[in-house]
Design a protein around this motif. Structure first.
Motif, PDB file in Angstrom:
ATOM      1  N   SER A 308      47.214 -55.135   4.302  1.00 12.82           N
ATOM      2  CA  SER A 308      48.158 -55.871   4.570  1.00 12.82           C
ATOM      3  C   SER A 308      48.389 -55.260   5.968  1.00 12.82           C
ATOM      4  N   SER A 309      47.919 -55.480   7.031  1.00  9.54           N
ATOM      5  CA  SER A 309      47.046 -55.552   8.717  1.00  9.54           C
ATOM      6  C   SER A 309      46.898 -55.926   9.230  1.00  9.54           C
ATOM      7  N   GLY A 310      46.236 -57.117   8.797  1.00  5.25           N
ATOM      8  CA  GLY A 310      46.445 -58.372   9.583  1.00  5.25           C
ATOM      9  C   GLY A 310      45.648 -58.163  10.438  1.00  5.25           C
ATOM     10  N   LYS A 311      44.321 -57.742   9.699  1.00  7.45           N
ATOM     11  CA  LYS A 311      43.190 -57.720  10.695  1.00  7.45           C
ATOM     12  C   LYS A 311      42.064 -57.645   9.307  1.00  7.45           C
ATOM     13  N   GLU A 312      40.915 -58.367   9.966  1.00  8.72           N
ATOM     14  CA  GLU A 312      39.821 -58.299   9.301  1.00  8.72           C
ATOM     15  C   GLU A 312      39.673 -56.871   8.562  1.00  8.72           C
ATOM     16  N   TYR A 313      38.506 -56.505   7.606  1.00  8.55           N
ATOM     17  CA  TYR A 313      37.910 -55.157   7.028  1.00  8.55           C
ATOM     18  C   TYR A 313      37.475 -55.493   6.226  1.00  8.55           C
ATOM     19  N   VAL A 314      36.116 -54.705   6.450  1.00 10.72           N
ATOM     20  CA  VAL A 314      35.306 -54.376   5.592  1.00 10.72           C
ATOM     21  C   VAL A 314      35.675 -52.982   4.629  1.00 10.72           C
ATOM     22  N   SER A 315      34.943 -54.070   2.837  1.00 11.15           N
ATOM     23  CA  SER A 315      35.770 -53.580   1.614  1.00 11.15           C
ATOM     24  C   SER A 315      34.639 -52.406   1.327  1.00 11.15           C
ATOM     25  N   LEU A 316      33.522 -53.264   1.677  1.00 14.80           N
ATOM     26  CA  LEU A 316      32.096 -52.585   0.990  1.00 14.80           C
ATOM     27  C   LEU A 316      31.276 -52.431   1.606  1.00 14.80           C
ATOM     28  N   PHE A 317      29.733 -51.420   1.458  1.00 10.91           N
ATOM     29  CA  PHE A 317      28.702 -50.946   2.193  1.00 10.91           C
ATOM     30  C   PHE A 317      27.629 -50.848   1.091  1.00 10.91           C
ATOM     31  N   GLN A 318      26.304 -51.191   1.256  1.00  8.43           N
ATOM     32  CA  GLN A 318      25.762 -50.814   0.391  1.00  8.43           C
ATOM     33  C   GLN A 318      24.031 -51.645   1.321  1.00  8.43           C
ATOM     34  N   ILE A 319      23.649 -50.027   1.157  1.00  5.48           N
ATOM     35  CA  ILE A 319      21.998 -50.231   1.941  1.00  5.48           C
ATOM     36  C   ILE A 319      21.429 -50.015   0.430  1.00  5.48           C
ATOM     37  N   THR A 320      19.718 -50.723   0.009  1.00  8.68           N
ATOM     38  CA  THR A 320      19.125 -50.182  -0.868  1.00  8.68           C
ATOM     39  C   THR A 320      18.452 -50.886  -0.898  1.00  8.68           C
ATOM     40  N   LYS A 321      17.011 -50.174  -1.519  1.00  7.14           N
ATOM     41  CA  LYS A 321      15.509 -50.595  -2.314  1.00  7.14           C
ATOM     42  C   LYS A 321      15.315 -51.406  -2.692  1.00  7.14           C
ATOM     43  N   GLN A 322      14.720 -52.648  -2.433  1.00  6.15           N
ATOM     44  CA  GLN A 322      14.231 -53.204  -3.723  1.00  6.15           C
ATOM     45  C   GLN A 322      12.739 -54.210  -3.519  1.00  6.15           C
ATOM     46  N   LYS A 323      11.956 -53.708  -4.645  1.00  5.24           N
ATOM     47  CA  LYS A 323      10.837 -53.900  -4.256  1.00  5.24           C
ATOM     48  C   LYS A 323       9.738 -53.619  -3.212  1.00  5.24           C
ATOM     49  N   GLY A 324      10.251 -52.437  -2.679  1.00  3.36           N
ATOM     50  CA  GLY A 324       9.971 -51.413  -1.034  1.00  3.36           C
ATOM     51  C   GLY A 324       9.985 -52.296  -0.102  1.00  3.36           C
ATOM     52  N   ASN A 325      11.418 -52.837  -0.152  1.00  3.34           N
ATOM     53  CA  ASN A 325      11.975 -53.955   0.974  1.00  3.34           C
ATOM     54  C   ASN A 325      13.752 -53.644   1.500  1.00  3.34           C
ATOM     55  N   MET A 326      13.903 -52.915   2.830  1.00  5.10           N
ATOM     56  CA  MET A 326      15.164 -52.478   3.100  1.00  5.10           C
ATOM     57  C   MET A 326      15.803 -53.546   2.604  1.00  5.10           C
ATOM     58  N   VAL A 327      17.127 -53.432   1.949  1.00  4.17           N
ATOM     59  CA  VAL A 327      18.299 -54.410   2.063  1.00  4.17           C
ATOM     60  C   VAL A 327      19.613 -54.652   2.031  1.00  4.17           C
ATOM     61  N   SER A 328      20.234 -54.519   3.330  1.00  2.00           N
ATOM     62  CA  SER A 328      21.741 -54.779   3.223  1.00  2.00           C
ATOM     63  C   SER A 328      22.495 -54.913   3.202  1.00  2.00           C
ATOM     64  N   PHE A 329      24.044 -54.798   2.606  1.00  5.10           N
ATOM     65  CA  PHE A 329      24.700 -55.957   2.718  1.00  5.10           C
ATOM     66  C   PHE A 329      26.473 -55.236   2.789  1.00  5.10           C
ATOM     67  N   ILE A 330      27.400 -55.690   3.373  1.00  4.07           N
ATOM     68  CA  ILE A 330      28.484 -56.230   3.606  1.00  4.07           C
ATOM     69  C   ILE A 330      30.109 -56.837   2.957  1.00  4.07           C
ATOM     70  N   ILE A 331      30.650 -56.772   2.478  1.00  2.00           N
ATOM     71  CA  ILE A 331      31.731 -57.788   2.466  1.00  2.00           C
ATOM     72  C   ILE A 331      32.841 -57.713   4.230  1.00  2.00           C
ATOM     73  N   ASN A 332      33.162 -58.120   4.728  1.00  4.79           N
ATOM     74  CA  ASN A 332      34.220 -58.739   5.366  1.00  4.79           C
ATOM     75  C   ASN A 332      35.169 -59.867   5.010  1.00  4.79           C
ATOM     76  N   ASN A 333      36.233 -58.792   4.545  1.00  3.00           N
ATOM     77  CA  ASN A 333      38.011 -60.249   4.176  1.00  3.00           C
ATOM     78  C   ASN A 333      38.135 -59.863   5.649  1.00  3.00           C
ATOM     79  N   LEU A 334      38.830 -61.562   5.323  1.00  9.10           N
ATOM     80  CA  LEU A 334      39.379 -62.040   6.947  1.00  9.10           C
ATOM     81  C   LEU A 334      40.839 -60.989   6.948  1.00  9.10           C
ATOM     82  N   PRO A 335      42.107 -61.756   7.382  1.00 13.56           N
ATOM     83  CA  PRO A 335      43.228 -61.687   7.069  1.00 13.56           C
ATOM     84  C   PRO A 335      44.198 -63.199   6.361  1.00 13.56           C
ATOM     85  N   GLY A 336      45.325 -62.536   6.133  1.00  8.25           N
ATOM     86  CA  GLY A 336      46.120 -63.061   5.262  1.00  8.25           C
ATOM     87  C   GLY A 336      45.487 -62.941   3.451  1.00  8.25           C
TER      88      GLY A 336
END
Length: 348
Positions: A308-336
């Motif tokens: 409810s802040s009216g600002k974007e925010y990251v809700s999930l952060f993951q760092i993984t190693k899949q088939k020997g390679n580092m892979v990561s992602f974030i989920i960014n949520n927009l306001p409203g």
């Protein structure tokens, strides 16, 4: 004239002299009254023979882990994350569907990691019920789509609720067309594994493992950036970036903040993907699946204040190693109240 003649013969002779209406009325009444008493209501009789429709008590179930099955086999390992599963009685229909009030139930799965529904609400009806199990299944129904009202066949979806001592113990979402089941459980043993930091792990150049990162070890990676616009109705599209964007992900001290700096932030800002470089404080949980892939996952800013802040925010952060390679992602949520979020992927 004998007695028998009086009963049979005499009456036959006298019968034509009697008024026809009076003669016909008496025997009709004497025959009909025992068969259909006046007190019996035919409408009530037909209603009493109508079969009863099975019902169930609505509920909310907090699952702290779930297991995916494909063709009856476990895949991806036990996922330790919170999902809220509920079955609600249909009292006022269901938004997005042409559904009459009172027809069946509404099955919902809420993704607590993202603070959003995990799937669209599914109208279902009970198909069987025992003391320890209730089975529901979808049915053909008209749903609202970008192309107007169209009939969809939700018989591809089913839902089974299991009870232990009268309480919900687990729920299984069935996707029959794909032969996939998602089993939502609740167990004290499923709490995320917390790992103590090894203070000797302080080299940024040694490429620490995902487990060490989950422990809080310093690290430094450079990733290529890909952006996916993910809608909650499961539709997605890749955002085209005119120039290559590189992300530097770095933690310089044990249990310190993780900094994510984008080489070309202006491109991401122009697309509305994200407005600033990041400084994150994740509380990672660690998991490894049956194929040996490792996952360090953390929920961030999943609070009413952030939403409810009216600002974007990251809700999930993951760092993984899949088939020997580092892979990561974030989920960014927009306001409203958006119907999508941005999945920002980092790959080596």
């Amino acid at each position: 004239m004998g007695f028998l003649d009086f009963l049979f013969g005499k009456r036959k002779q006298e019968q034509p002299k009697a008024q026809p209406k009076a003669v016909s009325k008496t025997p009709v009444q004497s025959v009909r009254e025992p068969i259909t008493p006046k007190s019996v209501n035919p409408q009530e009789k037909s209603m009493s023979s109508k079969p009863s429709i099975p019902t169930m008590e609505p509920f909310v179930f907090k699952s702290d882990c779930h297991q995916r099955y494909e063709n009856g086999n476990e895949v991806m390992g036990l996922q330790q994350c919170v999902r809220t599963v509920s079955v609600e009685k249909n009292t006022n229909g269901c938004r997005g569907y042409k559904l009459n009030p009172g027809d069946g139930y509404i099955v919902k799965v809420f993704n607590d990691d993202l603070g959003k529904p995990n799937m669209s609400d599914k109208p279902m009806r009970i198909v069987s019920r025992t003391a320890d199990k209730v089975e529901l299944r979808g049915f053909p129904i008209e749903a609202q789509t970008p192309f107007g009202w169209q009939e969809v066949d939700y018989r591809d979806y089913g839902f089974t609720v299991y009870y232990t001592n009268g309480k919900v113990s687990k729920c299984v979402l069935h996707m029959f067309d794909r032969n996939v089941d998602l089993e939502y459980r609740k167990s004290d043993a499923s709490a995320p594994l917390k790992i103590t930091v090894n203070s000797n792990t302080d080299s940024q150049s040694s490429q620490p493992s995902v487990k060490a990162i989950a422990m809080g070890a310093p690290f430094r990676f450079s990733f290529d950036v890909t952006v996916i616009k993910q809608y909650y109705n499961q539709r997605s599209e890749q955002i085209k970036l005119e120039d290559k964007v590189i992300a530097t992900m770095i933690r310089t001290a044990n249990n310190g903040n993780i900094m994510i700096n984008f080489s070309n932030l202006s491109i991401l800002k122009s697309k509305g993907v994200i407005q600033t470089n990041l400084s994150l404080v994740p509380d990672f949980s660690y998991n490894q699946d049956a194929e040996g892939d490792e996952f360090a996952s953390a929920e961030i800013n999943n609070s009413w204040a952030a939403m409810s802040s009216g600002k974007e925010y990251v809700s999930l952060f993951q760092i993984t190693k899949q088939k020997g390679n580092m892979v990561s992602f974030i989920i960014n949520n927009l306001p409203g109240d958006q119907d999508f979020y941005y999945l920002i992927m980092f790959r080596q």
